[in-house]
Scaffold this motif. Structure first.
Motif, PDB file in Angstrom:
ATOM      1  N   VAL A 126       0.813  -1.219   0.000  1.00 31.73           N
ATOM      2  CA  VAL A 126       0.000   0.000   0.000  1.00 31.73           C
ATOM      3  C   VAL A 126       0.846   1.268   0.000  1.00 31.73           C
ATOM      4  N   GLY A 127       2.153   1.126   0.140  1.00 32.52           N
ATOM      5  CA  GLY A 127       3.004   2.315   0.204  1.00 32.52           C
ATOM      6  C   GLY A 127       3.036   3.102  -1.088  1.00 32.52           C
ATOM      7  N   LYS A 128       3.074   2.386  -2.215  1.00 33.18           N
ATOM      8  CA  LYS A 128       3.097   3.004  -3.552  1.00 33.18           C
ATOM      9  C   LYS A 128       4.287   3.938  -3.755  1.00 33.18           C
ATOM     10  N   ASN A 129       5.279   3.854  -2.841  1.00 30.13           N
ATOM     11  CA  ASN A 129       6.463   4.729  -2.902  1.00 30.13           C
ATOM     12  C   ASN A 129       6.082   6.204  -2.805  1.00 30.13           C
ATOM     13  N   ASP A 130       4.922   6.489  -2.237  1.00 29.18           N
ATOM     14  CA  ASP A 130       4.495   7.870  -2.040  1.00 29.18           C
ATOM     15  C   ASP A 130       5.217   8.443  -0.836  1.00 29.18           C
ATOM     16  N   HIS A 131       6.036   9.468  -1.051  1.00 29.17           N
ATOM     17  CA  HIS A 131       6.881  10.039   0.007  1.00 29.17           C
ATOM     18  C   HIS A 131       7.756   8.950   0.636  1.00 29.17           C
ATOM     19  N   ASN A 132       8.342   8.111  -0.222  1.00 29.86           N
ATOM     20  CA  ASN A 132       9.270   7.048   0.205  1.00 29.86           C
ATOM     21  C   ASN A 132       8.590   6.005   1.093  1.00 29.86           C
ATOM     22  N   ASN A 133       7.292   5.821   0.923  1.00 26.44           N
ATOM     23  CA  ASN A 133       6.519   4.895   1.736  1.00 26.44           C
ATOM     24  C   ASN A 133       6.489   3.514   1.080  1.00 26.44           C
ATOM     25  N   ILE A 134       6.938   2.494   1.819  1.00 23.13           N
ATOM     26  CA  ILE A 134       6.911   1.121   1.310  1.00 23.13           C
ATOM     27  C   ILE A 134       6.196   0.207   2.327  1.00 23.13           C
ATOM     28  N   SER A 135       5.118   0.718   2.910  1.00 25.94           N
ATOM     29  CA  SER A 135       4.363  -0.029   3.910  1.00 25.94           C
ATOM     30  C   SER A 135       3.536  -1.129   3.242  1.00 25.94           C
ATOM     31  N   ILE A 136       3.175  -2.139   4.049  1.00 22.49           N
ATOM     32  CA  ILE A 136       2.330  -3.230   3.559  1.00 22.49           C
ATOM     33  C   ILE A 136       1.134  -3.397   4.482  1.00 22.49           C
ATOM     34  N   LEU A 137       0.098  -4.077   3.947  1.00 22.27           N
ATOM     35  CA  LEU A 137      -1.128  -4.317   4.688  1.00 22.27           C
ATOM     36  C   LEU A 137      -1.313  -5.823   4.856  1.00 22.27           C
ATOM     37  N   LEU A 138      -1.669  -6.232   6.066  1.00 16.64           N
ATOM     38  CA  LEU A 138      -1.971  -7.637   6.345  1.00 16.64           C
ATOM     39  C   LEU A 138      -3.467  -7.765   6.608  1.00 16.64           C
ATOM     40  N   TRP A 139      -4.143  -8.532   5.774  1.00 12.97           N
ATOM     41  CA  TRP A 139      -5.582  -8.703   5.891  1.00 12.97           C
ATOM     42  C   TRP A 139      -5.910  -9.891   6.793  1.00 12.97           C
ATOM     43  N   ASN A 140      -6.973  -9.734   7.598  1.00 10.39           N
ATOM     44  CA  ASN A 140      -7.532 -10.826   8.390  1.00 10.39           C
ATOM     45  C   ASN A 140      -6.432 -11.614   9.107  1.00 10.39           C
ATOM     46  N   ILE A 141      -5.699 -10.930   9.957  1.00  9.39           N
ATOM     47  CA  ILE A 141      -4.535 -11.551  10.598  1.00  9.39           C
ATOM     48  C   ILE A 141      -4.953 -12.683  11.536  1.00  9.39           C
ATOM     49  N   THR A 142      -4.056 -13.630  11.700  1.00 13.12           N
ATOM     50  CA  THR A 142      -4.240 -14.743  12.626  1.00 13.12           C
ATOM     51  C   THR A 142      -3.107 -14.729  13.639  1.00 13.12           C
ATOM     52  N   PHE A 143      -3.190 -15.646  14.609  1.00  8.60           N
ATOM     53  CA  PHE A 143      -2.135 -15.718  15.617  1.00  8.60           C
ATOM     54  C   PHE A 143      -0.801 -16.115  14.987  1.00  8.60           C
ATOM     55  N   GLU A 144      -0.845 -16.851  13.878  1.00  9.29           N
ATOM     56  CA  GLU A 144       0.394 -17.241  13.203  1.00  9.29           C
ATOM     57  C   GLU A 144       1.095 -16.050  12.556  1.00  9.29           C
ATOM     58  N   ASP A 145       0.362 -14.956  12.333  1.00  9.97           N
ATOM     59  CA  ASP A 145       0.967 -13.757  11.730  1.00  9.97           C
ATOM     60  C   ASP A 145       1.745 -12.928  12.748  1.00  9.97           C
ATOM     61  N   GLY A 146       1.548 -13.200  14.020  1.00 10.51           N
ATOM     62  CA  GLY A 146       2.257 -12.430  15.035  1.00 10.51           C
ATOM     63  C   GLY A 146       3.742 -12.734  15.033  1.00 10.51           C
ATOM     64  N   GLY A 147       4.544 -11.712  15.316  1.00 13.05           N
ATOM     65  CA  GLY A 147       5.991 -11.892  15.350  1.00 13.05           C
ATOM     66  C   GLY A 147       6.722 -10.660  14.854  1.00 13.05           C
TER      67      GLY A 147
END
Length: 231
Positions: free
Chosen positions: A108-129
């Motif tokens: 979701v960052g789209k390199n807008d203002h050097n943004n390279i963020s990501i989105l995690l949908w419907n997270i589970t306990f296995e996604d923690g860390g």
């Protein structure tokens, strides 16, 4: 006359390359100050509820700019780094084509203002860390840097108990009110005492004047004698 040094080493001049070393140290410091820096924000962790959607933030910065910057997100699975996504950014402002290696992940960052963020949908306990945002800039001779973000997945968010804070705030407020009341009572008491003292002074002055008048009249009566008649 020849001077001989016995047991004492004669003084020596500093190394001839000391100035060069100093210049090299300054240049090296400037180089590191311009190096690539990855950042996940001032708060590098997030506590989220199971089943929600969260964003893992990351931005990059470089004083001399970028060229073909390589970046990636990796997940630490019990010591094994698993790639989440990666891409190469040719220059600033260009939206990269990102390869996704895990499900429920969106760039979701789209390199807008050097943004390279990501989105995690419907997270589970296995996604923690721990997630690592990594970058390497060929324009800085392959200089690289990384930042770590900690995702904590819980059943429900904890309710913060503000009882102690409420008690402390109430005590502080009550103490301030009591102090203000004491100051007002003190000022009122001083005002009343000042008025009473002023009234007492007026009474004393008036009484003194009356006494002086009476004494004067009685004295004049006592001193006055009848004028003898002439025969």
């Amino acid at each position: 006359m020849e001077v001989q040094w016995v047991g004492v080493e004669p003084p020596r001049l500093g190394p001839p390359h000391s100035a060069v070393s100093l210049i090299f140290a300054i240049v090296l410091g400037l180089w590191y100050s311009q190096a690539l820096e990855m950042s996940v924000g001032k708060i590098p962790f997030l506590e989220a509820v199971n089943g929600s959607t969260v964003m893992l933030p990351c931005t990059y910065a470089s004083c001399i700019g970028i060229k073909n910057l390589y970046f990636s997100w990796q997940y630490n699975d019990n010591g094994t780094m698993q790639k989440v996504c990666d891409s190469t950014i040719s220059s600033e402002g260009v939206v990269p084509t990102v390869k996704i290696y895990r499900e429920r992940v969106e760039f979701v960052g789209k390199n807008d203002h050097n943004n390279i963020s990501i989105l995690l949908w419907n997270i589970t306990f296995e996604d923690g860390g721990y997630y690592t945002c990594y970058g390497r800039n060929p324009k800085e001779k392959g200089k690289n840097h990384s930042a770590i973000f900690h995702l904590i997945v819980v059943d429900e968010l904890r309710v913060v108990d503000n009882t102690l804070a409420t008690i402390i705030a109430s005590c502080v407020g009550g103490g301030i009110a009591l102090l203000m009341g004491f100051m007002l009572l003190k000022n009122f008491t001083l005002f009343v005492l000042a008025k009473l003292e002023e009234k007492n002074k007026e009474c004393l002055v008036t009484s003194s004047g009356i006494d002086n008048t009476e004494n004067g009249l009685s004295g004049s009566k006592a001193d006055s004698k009848p004028t003898p008649k002439k025969k």
